[in-house]
Design a protein around this motif. Structure first.
Motif, short mmCIF file in Angstrom:
data_model
loop_
_atom_site.label_atom_id
_atom_site.label_comp_id
_atom_site.label_asym_id
_atom_site.label_seq_id
_atom_site.Cartn_x
_atom_site.Cartn_y
_atom_site.Cartn_z
N HIS A 99 0.83 -1.20 0.00
CA HIS A 99 0.00 0.00 0.00
C HIS A 99 0.86 1.25 0.00
O HIS A 99 1.90 1.30 0.65
N THR A 100 0.42 2.24 -0.75
CA THR A 100 1.12 3.52 -0.92
C THR A 100 2.59 3.31 -1.23
O THR A 100 3.48 3.87 -0.56
N LEU A 101 2.85 2.50 -2.25
CA LEU A 101 4.23 2.24 -2.64
C LEU A 101 4.82 3.40 -3.42
O LEU A 101 4.09 4.28 -3.91
N GLN A 102 6.14 3.38 -3.54
CA GLN A 102 6.88 4.39 -4.27
C GLN A 102 7.46 3.77 -5.55
O GLN A 102 7.65 2.55 -5.61
N PRO A 103 7.77 4.59 -6.54
CA PRO A 103 8.35 4.03 -7.78
C PRO A 103 9.61 3.21 -7.52
O PRO A 103 9.85 2.22 -8.22
N GLU A 104 10.39 3.55 -6.51
CA GLU A 104 11.61 2.78 -6.22
C GLU A 104 11.33 1.40 -5.65
O GLU A 104 12.26 0.59 -5.48
N ASP A 105 10.08 1.13 -5.36
CA ASP A 105 9.70 -0.21 -4.90
C ASP A 105 9.49 -1.17 -6.07
O ASP A 105 9.28 -2.37 -5.86
N SER A 106 9.55 -0.65 -7.28
CA SER A 106 9.45 -1.51 -8.46
C SER A 106 10.61 -2.49 -8.45
O SER A 106 11.77 -2.09 -8.36
N ALA A 107 10.28 -3.77 -8.54
CA ALA A 107 11.31 -4.81 -8.41
C ALA A 107 10.68 -6.17 -8.68
O ALA A 107 9.47 -6.29 -8.89
N LEU A 108 11.52 -7.18 -8.65
CA LEU A 108 11.05 -8.57 -8.67
C LEU A 108 10.95 -9.04 -7.22
O LEU A 108 11.93 -8.94 -6.47
N TYR A 109 9.79 -9.53 -6.83
CA TYR A 109 9.59 -10.01 -5.46
C TYR A 109 9.52 -11.53 -5.52
O TYR A 109 8.67 -12.11 -6.18
N LEU A 110 10.45 -12.14 -4.80
CA LEU A 110 10.59 -13.59 -4.82
C LEU A 110 10.15 -14.17 -3.49
O LEU A 110 10.59 -13.73 -2.43
N CYS A 111 9.31 -15.18 -3.57
CA CYS A 111 8.91 -15.94 -2.40
C CYS A 111 9.73 -17.23 -2.37
O CYS A 111 10.11 -17.76 -3.43
N ALA A 112 10.02 -17.71 -1.19
CA ALA A 112 10.81 -18.94 -1.07
C ALA A 112 10.37 -19.70 0.17
O ALA A 112 9.72 -19.15 1.06
N SER A 113 10.75 -20.98 0.21
CA SER A 113 10.43 -21.78 1.39
C SER A 113 11.57 -22.77 1.65
O SER A 113 12.36 -23.07 0.75
N SER A 114 11.64 -23.25 2.89
CA SER A 114 12.61 -24.27 3.25
C SER A 114 12.00 -25.16 4.32
O SER A 114 11.06 -24.75 5.02
N ALA A 115 12.56 -26.35 4.47
CA ALA A 115 12.00 -27.30 5.43
C ALA A 115 12.00 -26.73 6.83
O ALA A 115 11.06 -26.90 7.61
N SER A 116 13.08 -26.04 7.15
CA SER A 116 13.21 -25.45 8.48
C SER A 116 13.97 -24.14 8.35
O SER A 116 14.74 -23.96 7.40
N GLN A 117 13.74 -23.25 9.28
CA GLN A 117 14.47 -21.98 9.25
C GLN A 117 15.84 -22.13 9.91
O GLN A 117 16.75 -21.34 9.65
N GLN A 118 15.99 -23.15 10.73
CA GLN A 118 17.24 -23.34 11.45
C GLN A 118 18.19 -24.22 10.65
O GLN A 118 17.80 -24.91 9.72
N GLY A 119 19.44 -24.20 11.02
CA GLY A 119 20.41 -25.06 10.38
C GLY A 119 20.95 -24.43 9.10
O GLY A 119 20.26 -23.68 8.43
N HIS A 120 22.18 -24.75 8.78
CA HIS A 120 22.78 -24.12 7.60
C HIS A 120 22.59 -24.92 6.33
O HIS A 120 22.91 -24.45 5.25
N GLY A 121 22.04 -26.12 6.45
CA GLY A 121 21.96 -26.96 5.26
C GLY A 121 20.60 -27.03 4.61
O GLY A 121 20.43 -27.75 3.63
N ASN A 122 19.63 -26.31 5.15
CA ASN A 122 18.30 -26.37 4.57
C ASN A 122 18.23 -25.57 3.28
O ASN A 122 18.37 -24.35 3.28
N THR A 123 18.01 -26.27 2.18
CA THR A 123 17.94 -25.60 0.89
C THR A 123 16.68 -24.75 0.82
O THR A 123 15.61 -25.18 1.25
N ILE A 124 16.81 -23.57 0.28
CA ILE A 124 15.68 -22.67 0.08
C ILE A 124 15.26 -22.77 -1.38
O ILE A 124 16.09 -22.62 -2.28
N TYR A 125 13.97 -23.03 -1.59
CA TYR A 125 13.42 -23.14 -2.93
C TYR A 125 12.58 -21.92 -3.24
O TYR A 125 11.75 -21.50 -2.42
N PHE A 126 12.78 -21.38 -4.43
CA PHE A 126 12.13 -20.13 -4.81
C PHE A 126 10.99 -20.35 -5.79
O PHE A 126 10.99 -21.30 -6.58
#
Lengths: 115, 118
Positions: A79-106
């Protein structure tokens, strides 16, 4: 097909509009993310949800408002965005937020243009 | 502070040749993960390969291999037998602590644009 679906793929909105981006994951993951990718800048992490709990880092303007009603769905309300907010917005998920080995899929991303 | 550096904004390679994309990182963590992603012009971020900091062997996935040199803090991506479909942006990323949140998230480098020429 990565199992993460984003809609809409393309969105043009005026600075006074209110719109939402939607993300759905079919991977049974417990963590979901919103990233912003602007031209000439590295990907910026905006929000993290872990087991539907939001993890803040306080650097995202309040005109971006995330919502995670369950572990499979994530929204980004705009809401009430600015022109500089124009971008690609990527959503991603992973099995868990913890740990360094959880692959994030976009997802494929939502191209946002603010006019 | 966690940081990923990709010093090659653009690279060209002939079809069927191998190419190495450079990535260096900085972290104070003892345990961390390194990832490479491919982003075609369509925008989707495609996971390619993962290397854990305690893995003794370099990771390989088909034509992709990760040349991990822990002492030098480098994690270069090697693509063998390049194909025209490999033309894309390539991002190196590290799973690291995110600001003061106490949580981990992916931090990305600035990317390398690879163009495969016939």
């Amino acid at each position: 097909e990565t199992g993460v679906t984003q809609t809409p793929r393309h969105l043009v909105m005026g600075m006074t509009n209110k719109k939402s981006l939607k993300c759905e994951q079919h991977l049974g993951h417990n963590a979901m993310y919103w990233y912003k990718q602007s031209a000439k800048k590295p990907l910026e992490l905006m929000f993290v949800y872990s087991l539907e709990e939001r993890v803040e880092n306080n650097s995202v303007p309040s005109r971006f408002s995330p919502e995670c009603p369950n572990s499979s769905h994530l929204f980004l309300h705009l809401h009430t965005l600015q022109p500089e907010d124009s971008a690609l917005y990527l959503c991603a998920s992973s099995a868990s937020q913890q740990g360094h080995g959880n692959t994030i899929y976009f997802g494929e991303g939502s191209w946002l243009t603010v006019v | 502070a966690q940081k990923i550096t990709q010093t090659q904004p653009g690279m060209f390679v002939q079809e069927k040749e191998a190419v190495t994309l450079d990535c260096t990182y900085d972290t104070s963590d003892q345990s961390y993960g390194l990832f490479w992603y491919k982003q075609p012009s369509s925008g989707e971020m495609i996971f390619l390969i993962y290397q854990g900091s305690y893995d003794e062997q370099n990771a390989t996935e088909g034509r992709y291999s990760l040349n991990f040199q822990k002492a030098r803090k480098s994690a270069n991506l090697v693509i063998s037998a390049s194909q025209l479909g490999d033309s894309a942006m390539y991002f190196c990323a590290m799973r690291a602590y995110w600001g003061d949140t106490g949580r981990r998230a992916l931090t990305f480098g600035s990317g390398t644009r690879l163009q495969v020429q016939p």
